[in-house]
Design a protein around this motif. Structure first.
Motif, PDB file in Angstrom:
ATOM      1  N   TRP A 119       0.859  -1.198   0.000  1.00  0.00           N
ATOM      2  CA  TRP A 119       0.000   0.000   0.000  1.00  0.00           C
ATOM      3  C   TRP A 119       0.886   1.236   0.000  1.00  0.00           C
ATOM      4  N   THR A 120       1.065   1.799  -1.143  1.00  0.00           N
ATOM      5  CA  THR A 120       1.872   3.008  -1.429  1.00  0.00           C
ATOM      6  C   THR A 120       3.374   2.731  -1.485  1.00  0.00           C
ATOM      7  N   THR A 121       4.040   3.573  -2.224  1.00  0.00           N
ATOM      8  CA  THR A 121       5.488   3.417  -2.435  1.00  0.00           C
ATOM      9  C   THR A 121       6.224   4.719  -2.108  1.00  0.00           C
ATOM     10  N   LYS A 135       8.705   6.373   1.202  1.00  0.00           N
ATOM     11  CA  LYS A 135      10.033   5.972   1.686  1.00  0.00           C
ATOM     12  C   LYS A 135      10.026   4.567   2.293  1.00  0.00           C
ATOM     13  N   THR A 136       9.125   4.307   3.245  1.00  0.00           N
ATOM     14  CA  THR A 136       9.102   2.962   3.822  1.00  0.00           C
ATOM     15  C   THR A 136       8.510   1.958   2.832  1.00  0.00           C
ATOM     16  N   GLY A 137       7.559   2.416   2.022  1.00  0.00           N
ATOM     17  CA  GLY A 137       6.948   1.521   1.033  1.00  0.00           C
ATOM     18  C   GLY A 137       7.981   1.025   0.026  1.00  0.00           C
ATOM     19  N   CYS A 170      -0.368  -3.510  -5.849  1.00  0.00           N
ATOM     20  CA  CYS A 170       0.127  -2.310  -5.174  1.00  0.00           C
ATOM     21  C   CYS A 170      -0.914  -1.203  -5.291  1.00  0.00           C
ATOM     22  N   TYR A 171      -1.185  -0.538  -4.168  1.00  0.00           N
ATOM     23  CA  TYR A 171      -2.074   0.617  -4.173  1.00  0.00           C
ATOM     24  C   TYR A 171      -1.239   1.883  -4.357  1.00  0.00           C
ATOM     25  N   ALA A 172      -1.708   2.756  -5.243  1.00  0.00           N
ATOM     26  CA  ALA A 172      -1.045   4.048  -5.443  1.00  0.00           C
ATOM     27  C   ALA A 172      -1.965   5.159  -4.952  1.00  0.00           C
ATOM     28  N   TYR A 173      -1.469   5.991  -4.077  1.00  0.00           N
ATOM     29  CA  TYR A 173      -2.201   7.170  -3.616  1.00  0.00           C
ATOM     30  C   TYR A 173      -2.065   8.295  -4.648  1.00  0.00           C
ATOM     31  N   SER A 174      -0.872   8.453  -5.176  1.00  0.00           N
ATOM     32  CA  SER A 174      -0.619   9.534  -6.135  1.00  0.00           C
ATOM     33  C   SER A 174      -1.102   9.122  -7.519  1.00  0.00           C
ATOM     34  N   TYR A 198       0.700  -1.871   4.788  1.00  0.00           N
ATOM     35  CA  TYR A 198       0.025  -0.561   4.725  1.00  0.00           C
ATOM     36  C   TYR A 198       0.997   0.513   5.204  1.00  0.00           C
ATOM     37  N   LEU A 199       1.669   1.185   4.257  1.00  0.00           N
ATOM     38  CA  LEU A 199       2.751   2.104   4.606  1.00  0.00           C
ATOM     39  C   LEU A 199       2.486   3.500   4.039  1.00  0.00           C
ATOM     40  N   ALA A 200       1.226   3.922   4.101  1.00  0.00           N
ATOM     41  CA  ALA A 200       0.864   5.264   3.628  1.00  0.00           C
ATOM     42  C   ALA A 200       1.292   6.311   4.659  1.00  0.00           C
ATOM     43  N   THR A 235       1.557  -2.632   9.431  1.00  0.00           N
ATOM     44  CA  THR A 235       1.728  -1.203   9.209  1.00  0.00           C
ATOM     45  C   THR A 235       2.784  -0.635  10.139  1.00  0.00           C
ATOM     46  N   THR A 236       3.391   0.483   9.735  1.00  0.00           N
ATOM     47  CA  THR A 236       4.369   1.171  10.583  1.00  0.00           C
ATOM     48  C   THR A 236       3.723   2.345  11.317  1.00  0.00           C
ATOM     49  N   MET A 237       2.392   2.436  11.255  1.00  0.00           N
ATOM     50  CA  MET A 237       1.686   3.496  12.003  1.00  0.00           C
ATOM     51  C   MET A 237       1.420   3.002  13.407  1.00  0.00           C
ATOM     52  N   GLY A 284       7.352  -1.026  13.229  1.00  0.00           N
ATOM     53  CA  GLY A 284       8.227   0.058  12.783  1.00  0.00           C
ATOM     54  C   GLY A 284       9.545  -0.148  13.507  1.00  0.00           C
ATOM     55  N   VAL A 285      10.424   0.851  13.468  1.00  0.00           N
ATOM     56  CA  VAL A 285      11.659   0.699  14.232  1.00  0.00           C
ATOM     57  C   VAL A 285      11.510   1.367  15.594  1.00  0.00           C
ATOM     58  N   TYR A 286      11.014   2.611  15.579  1.00  0.00           N
ATOM     59  CA  TYR A 286      10.888   3.354  16.841  1.00  0.00           C
ATOM     60  C   TYR A 286       9.797   4.398  16.663  1.00  0.00           C
ATOM     61  N   GLY A 329      19.131  12.350   6.131  1.00  0.00           N
ATOM     62  CA  GLY A 329      19.099  11.200   5.219  1.00  0.00           C
ATOM     63  C   GLY A 329      17.695  10.653   5.019  1.00  0.00           C
ATOM     64  N   TYR A 330      16.690  11.220   5.698  1.00  0.00           N
ATOM     65  CA  TYR A 330      15.292  10.777   5.542  1.00  0.00           C
ATOM     66  C   TYR A 330      14.508  11.959   4.975  1.00  0.00           C
ATOM     67  N   PRO A 331      14.555  12.141   3.639  1.00  0.00           N
ATOM     68  CA  PRO A 331      14.056  13.379   3.024  1.00  0.00           C
ATOM     69  C   PRO A 331      12.531  13.490   3.022  1.00  0.00           C
TER      70      PRO A 331
HETATM   71  N1  LIG Z   1       7.307   3.438  13.649  1.00  0.00           N
HETATM   72  C1  LIG Z   1       8.356   3.901  12.982  1.00  0.00           C
HETATM   73  O1  LIG Z   1       9.488   3.553  13.274  1.00  0.00           O
HETATM   74  C2  LIG Z   1       8.157   4.851  11.818  1.00  0.00           C
HETATM   75  C3  LIG Z   1       9.263   5.496  11.242  1.00  0.00           C
HETATM   76  C4  LIG Z   1       9.055   6.287  10.102  1.00  0.00           C
HETATM   77  C5  LIG Z   1       7.777   6.437   9.591  1.00  0.00           C
HETATM   78  N2  LIG Z   1       6.731   5.834  10.211  1.00  0.00           N
HETATM   79  C6  LIG Z   1       5.367   5.940   9.685  1.00  0.00           C
HETATM   80  O2  LIG Z   1       5.310   5.139   8.508  1.00  0.00           O
HETATM   81  C7  LIG Z   1       4.348   5.702   7.593  1.00  0.00           C
HETATM   82  C8  LIG Z   1       4.998   5.852   6.231  1.00  0.00           C
HETATM   83  O3  LIG Z   1       6.083   6.758   6.350  1.00  0.00           O
HETATM   84  P1  LIG Z   1       6.865   7.266   5.048  1.00  0.00           P
HETATM   85  O4  LIG Z   1       7.961   8.136   5.518  1.00  0.00           O
HETATM   86  O5  LIG Z   1       7.147   6.121   4.155  1.00  0.00           O
HETATM   87  O6  LIG Z   1       5.727   8.162   4.388  1.00  0.00           O
HETATM   88  P2  LIG Z   1       5.787   9.033   3.061  1.00  0.00           P
HETATM   89  O7  LIG Z   1       6.936   8.568   2.203  1.00  0.00           O
HETATM   90  O8  LIG Z   1       5.713  10.478   3.413  1.00  0.00           O
HETATM   91  O9  LIG Z   1       4.394   8.689   2.366  1.00  0.00           O
HETATM   92  C9  LIG Z   1       4.054   7.368   2.008  1.00  0.00           C
HETATM   93  C10 LIG Z   1       3.035   7.405   0.906  1.00  0.00           C
HETATM   94  O10 LIG Z   1       1.763   7.819   1.416  1.00  0.00           O
HETATM   95  C11 LIG Z   1       0.982   8.318   0.328  1.00  0.00           C
HETATM   96  N3  LIG Z   1       0.429   9.615   0.719  1.00  0.00           N
HETATM   97  C12 LIG Z   1       0.885  10.850   0.426  1.00  0.00           C
HETATM   98  N4  LIG Z   1       0.093  11.781   0.993  1.00  0.00           N
HETATM   99  C13 LIG Z   1      -0.853  11.111   1.662  1.00  0.00           C
HETATM  100  C14 LIG Z   1      -1.956  11.511   2.456  1.00  0.00           C
HETATM  101  N5  LIG Z   1      -2.230  12.805   2.671  1.00  0.00           N
HETATM  102  N6  LIG Z   1      -2.732  10.543   2.999  1.00  0.00           N
HETATM  103  C15 LIG Z   1      -2.457   9.235   2.801  1.00  0.00           C
HETATM  104  N7  LIG Z   1      -1.430   8.799   2.037  1.00  0.00           N
HETATM  105  C16 LIG Z   1      -0.638   9.729   1.494  1.00  0.00           C
HETATM  106  C17 LIG Z   1       1.911   8.416  -0.871  1.00  0.00           C
HETATM  107  O11 LIG Z   1       1.637   7.256  -1.641  1.00  0.00           O
HETATM  108  P3  LIG Z   1       2.119   6.993  -3.149  1.00  0.00           P
HETATM  109  O12 LIG Z   1       3.429   6.297  -2.973  1.00  0.00           O
HETATM  110  O13 LIG Z   1       1.085   6.153  -3.771  1.00  0.00           O
HETATM  111  O14 LIG Z   1       2.236   8.322  -3.787  1.00  0.00           O
HETATM  112  C18 LIG Z   1       3.280   8.364  -0.224  1.00  0.00           C
HETATM  113  O15 LIG Z   1       4.305   7.910  -1.067  1.00  0.00           O
HETATM  114  C19 LIG Z   1       3.908   7.031   8.213  1.00  0.00           C
HETATM  115  O16 LIG Z   1       2.670   6.850   8.865  1.00  0.00           O
HETATM  116  C20 LIG Z   1       4.991   7.339   9.242  1.00  0.00           C
HETATM  117  O17 LIG Z   1       4.506   8.081  10.323  1.00  0.00           O
HETATM  118  C21 LIG Z   1       6.901   5.020  11.291  1.00  0.00           C
END
Ligand SMILES: NC(=O)c1ccc[n+]([C@@H]2O[C@H](COP(=O)([O-])OP(=O)(O)OC[C@H]3O[C@@H](n4cnc5c(N)ncnc54)[C@H](OP(=O)(O)O)[C@@H]3O)[C@@H](O)[C@H]2O)c1
Length: 345
Positions: free
Chosen positions: A10-12, A14-16, A34-38, A76-78, A98-100, A131-133, A164-166
């Protein structure tokens, strides 16, 4: 290879992307959709979206078509949860990792928790948050705690320079770029650290300790000069980092702490030192300190370390009874199969 579990990514983001790379060629997992949000990602090959060349799976925004693939699990990594999507996936009998971490309990409110738990029951599916933390570090701390005869305090620290996490949107949501005197800033960082409250509740449950309350405190660091990270610019004097703690209190004493030092760049005031990784400390008998640092001076890939605890848990989650689960409710998650996997990324 015929018995691999069928996974829909679900989405691609950074974590996806890290999850896709972690699953392609995996002996136990197969990406089937694969689900695409964009909108611009719809119709594109998932491997190409993850930067590894085509894998013959096309991204779509058609949820029904993805559920018709009858996957075993959705990764589910949106960026933010869509509860209607989650409900549909779970009640279709499809497990979710999921990492949420806010989804570990009532992080999004009791109404959301009850709604998703009911969808799990209807579909016979499980929803697993890691997730990691928060996530795998909490599991690591619980594993280490089993070596102790007395525990006075457990503290976890993530200490990183984050350029490093843009993810400009994520950083700005956490108040980076604001004036440190902006009255909205403290609330923004606390809201974004809500998942650590869930982590502390999960750990307290595993350690059988009743918490009086969970407190949050943080201080800001500001940029000493104008900074340009490529994906984001900051001006001198703007918030460029934080140091803080979410603390689980028992009888007025802080007993479980999730600490963080997050910096964008190294030119801040105050300029807290960074460990570039994670430090886990247990005060008690015996006192224990564990540091997880990147090997050979490399930089920790936050995206891989976040995505893989979810990916590596998939077989356990598929086998788990229905409901919302966290790392205290599954068999120990390891890097099973990875020693023999053809490495993609
Ligand atoms: N627990 C942990 O250790 C940890 C660490 C880092 C992040 N996280 C969580 O992991 C999740 C993913 O993080 P990420 O950094 O990979 O996220 P991200 O790259 O910012 O976004 C992931 C994807 O979500 C979709 N998206 C964009 N805007 C959205 C919106 N308004 N509502 C829903 N989906 C949207 C896009 O999908 P498309 O690819 O289809 O365009 C985007 O590529 C987040 O919830 C973040 O908080 C957890």
């Amino acid at each position: 290879m015929g018995s691999r579990l069928r996974v829909v990514q679900w989405t691609t983001g950074k974590t996806g992307t890290a999850a896709v790379r972690g699953m392609v060629g995996h002996p136990a997992l197969e990406i089937v959709g694969c689900y695409a949000y964009s909108p611009e990602k719809v119709g594109r090959d998932v491997g190409e979206l993850a930067g590894i060349g085509p894998i013959g799976v096309t991204a779509t925004d058609d949820v029904d078509a993805l559920l018709a693939l009858r996957p075993d699990c959705v990764t589910y990594l949106a960026y933010r949860p869509d509860f209607e999507h989650l409900e549909r996936i779970l009640e279709a009998g499809v497990n979710v990792v999921t990492t949420m971490y806010m989804l570990a309990g009532a992080g999004y409110g009791e109404e959301v928790r009850d709604r998703l738990a009911a969808a799990c029951e209807r579909g016979g599916a499980s929803l697993y948050t890691t997730g990691v933390y928060p996530g795998h570090m909490g599991m690591t701390a619980l594993a280490v705690s089993a070596m102790c005869s007395r525990i006075d305090r457990i503290s976890l620290l993530e200490s990183v320079e984050m350029s490093g996490y843009p993810n400009e949107r994520m950083f700005r949501a956490m108040s980076i770029g604001l004036d440190p005197a902006d009255p909205a800033a403290p609330g923004m960082i606390e809201a974004n650290c809500g998942s650590f409250k869930e982590q502390i509740r999960v750990m307290a449950g595993a350690l059988a300790v009743d918490l009086d309350e969970i407190r949050f405190t943080a201080e800001f660091g500001v940029a000493n000069d104008d900074l340009d990270f490529g994906f984001m610019k900051l001006r001198k004097g703007q918030i460029a980092g934080f140091k803080g703690v979410t603390a689980g209190m028992h009888r007025g004493r802080s007993v479980i702490e999730c600490r963080f030092v997050w910096k964008l760049g190294h030119d801040l005031t105050p300029n807290w030192p960074v460990e570039d990784g994670y430090v886990l400390e247990i005060e008690g008998s015996p006192g224990v300190r564990v540091q997880l640092a990147p090997l050979g001076g490399a930089h920790f890939s936050g995206a891989i370390a976040t995505a893989m605890p979810a990916v590596n848990a998939i077989p356990h989650v598929v086998a788990a009874p229905p409901g919302i689960v966290n790392h205290t409710g599954l068999p120990f998650v390891t890097g099973r199969h990875l020693l023999t996997r053809d490495q993609v990324g």
